[in-house]
Design an enzyme around this catalytic site. Structure first.
Site: not given
Ligand code: TAP
Length: 496
Positions: A250, A301, A400, A192, A246-247, A267
């Protein structure tokens, strides 16, 4: 479709203009509900296209397809060498379609083409690395001491159906990191992508099909996290969830996965420390500090968002860093002169601007930036921002931000800086600039983080493990360690 500054690659334009479907069981389908949602160009705010809004019903179809492919399809019995050949074919397709993929990524995510043009090659490298592993995943013969004549050995077996959920900040590479290991180890997948960046994932689905992977081995469902994502995490026929994001999400995923004790790898976020000692190569350290926070507009990240600078050079270094940001030109990713793109969405822009207000309230000094860059085609741009007079306990130094915002914090000696660097709930990355090898090793040992870079930053390679300590994650992607994330170990006892 013409972008304002460059003609969109012909194949990318063709891909964008055809109706978007999801990839389930080898077929391209609409959402069961018939619903769709929009994806927009973050550099202009313009609508790119609409994609199916998959939800629980679509996830169920995709999981059942992956289950069938794993339990009964030809995938399970395919020889490791044949799996390798499929992966190698897929890697070739990334290279053959490199320009198109880079254009789609820039269009959907906003990152400059100067950056995304390297992604397909990087993706191919990652896939080839894991294609090499397929024939080298071995168990052990174990010298057990039980009574009698007994032979014990272990087998490494695929876990089964893997739900993979990825974010928007590097959608193409995130999809490839997840797919390459899962497929090399013989699992099947439901992927997804993030709602903000569905395009390259869908194009990857086409490449998977062209490479000849059996139906149902890879399924791609576009949709929202709270519906499609959550349904994948809740689904009882899924054996493992691999999540990058995001944490906060996660943690939610760990809770939900406990219902049927899915294996979980995470991650997550970071607030990485980037340390500059007075003895560092000054110019190189400036360059590293800027790259650490500004790559992908800070939406990385491992972004070096807490910059610890030794007190005796602090004022000069911070002021020179503010000056150095002039080397970065904000703009549409298709503009060849731009090396800094927009943030992903209006929401993310508001979030980052909110943190800048918070920084002002907390008493930080804005040496440069501090606001939106308006007038750039209605895109979601925020200027590179350097904050001085920050202390490590302020919220801007602990939370963050995921934007081009660095907090400069002075320090006196190595013990103090290691302690401060570790005073965070995160533990993803960290960097140190010094010409003293002793300090380099002491910091590398002292930081409680998954990666440490010495006199460089942001280096990543398929062969080197990547992941987080503390609340930055569980498990390591890339390298040999990632094989463990996608395999179960079976102990076999034979009475001789
Ligand atoms: P999230 O809001 O956590 O979203 C990540 C993914 O999870 C998206 O596909 C999101 O869908 C989905 N998601 C949201 N709520 C969910 C739930 N309840 N159950 C299952 N899936 C769900 O993060 P973001 O804002 O997209 O990304 C930024 C974060 O990612 C930052 O904290 C960053 O540090 C972290 N990140 C970490 C790494 C590594 S390798 N550690 C790499 C890249 C990013 P939607 O798109 O529909 O919200």
């Amino acid at each position: 479709m013409e972008t304002t500054l460059i003609k969109l690659n012909e194949n990318a334009a063709r891909f964008v203009s055809k109706p978007k479907k999801m990839f389930i069981s080898g077929r391209w389908v609409d959402a069961v509900s018939g619903k769709t949602f929009e994806t927009r160009n973050p550099a202009t705010g313009d609508l790119i296209t609409s994609v199916p809004e998959g939800d629980k019903a679509d996830i169920d179809l995709a999981v059942r397809a992956a289950r069938h492919a794993f339990d009964e399809g030809p995938w399970r019995t395919l020889k490791p060498y044949d799996r390798s050949k499929l992966l190698l074919k897929l890697a070739d397709l990334f290279e053959e379609n490199a320009e198109e993929l880079a254009h789609l990524e820039t269009l959907d995510n906003g990152a400059p083409l100067s950056m995304t043009k390297h992604y397909p090659g990087g993706a191919a490298e990652n896939i080839r690395y894991y294609a090499g592993w397929t024939t080298k995943i071995t168990g052990e013969t174990v010298p057990v001491s039980v009574p009698g004549k007994v032979f014990n050995y272990t087998r490494k077996e695929p876990i089964g159906v893997c739900g993979q959920i990825i974010p928007w900040n590097g959608p193409l590479m995130m999809a490839v990191w997840k797919l390459s290991t899962a497929l090399a180890t013989g699992n099947t997948v439901v992927l997804k992508p993030a709602e903000n960046t569905p395009l390259t994932a869908l194009r990857i689905g086409e490449l998977v099909q062209e490479a000849g992977f059996p139906d149902g081995v890879v399924n791609i469902v576009t949709g929202f996290g709270s519906t499609a994502g959550q349904s994948l995490v809740d689904h009882p026929l899924v054996d493992k969830i691999a999540f990058t994001g995001s944490t906060a999400v996660g943690k939610q995923i760990m809770k939900s996965s406990s219902a049927n004790l899915k294996k979980v790898s995470l991650e997550l976020g970071g607030k990485s420390a980037h340390i500059v000692f007075a003895d560092a190569d000054y110019e190189k350290a400036l360059q590293n500090a800027a790259n650490a926070i500004l790559l992908n507009s800070g939406q990385v990240c491992v972004a070096g968002s807490r910059l610890f600078v030794e007190k005796k050079i602090y004022d000069n270094f911070m002021s020179d860093l503010a000056d150095y940001t002039k080397n970065y030109k904000l703009g549409n990713g298709f503009d060849p002169s731009a090396n800094l793109g927009p943030l992903i969405s209006a929401k993310q822009k508001e979030r980052v601007l909110g943190y800048l207000d918070l920084g002002r309230d907390e008493g930080a000094e804005m040496l440069v930036g501090g606001n939106a860059a308006d007038g750039l085609e209605n895109g979601y741009f925020v200027k590179p921002t350097v904050l001085a007079n920050v202390n490590n306990s302020m919220r801007i130094a602990q939370e963050e931000i995921f934007g081009p915002v660095v907090s400069g914090i002075p320090f006196t000696d190595i013990d103090e800086v290691i302690k401060l660097a570790n005073q965070t709930e995160y533990g993803l990355g960290g960097g140190v600039n010094t010409t003293d090898i002793r300090k380099a090793h002491l910091v590398a040992e002292g930081l409680r983080t998954g990666s440490v870079w010495v006199n460089t930053y942001n280096l990543i390679d398929p062969a080197s493990p990547f992941g987080g300590y503390k609340q930055s994650g569980l498990g390591r992607e890339n390298g040999a360690e990632s094989i463990d994330l996608y395999t179960e170990t079976k102990s076999v006892w034979i009475n001789l």
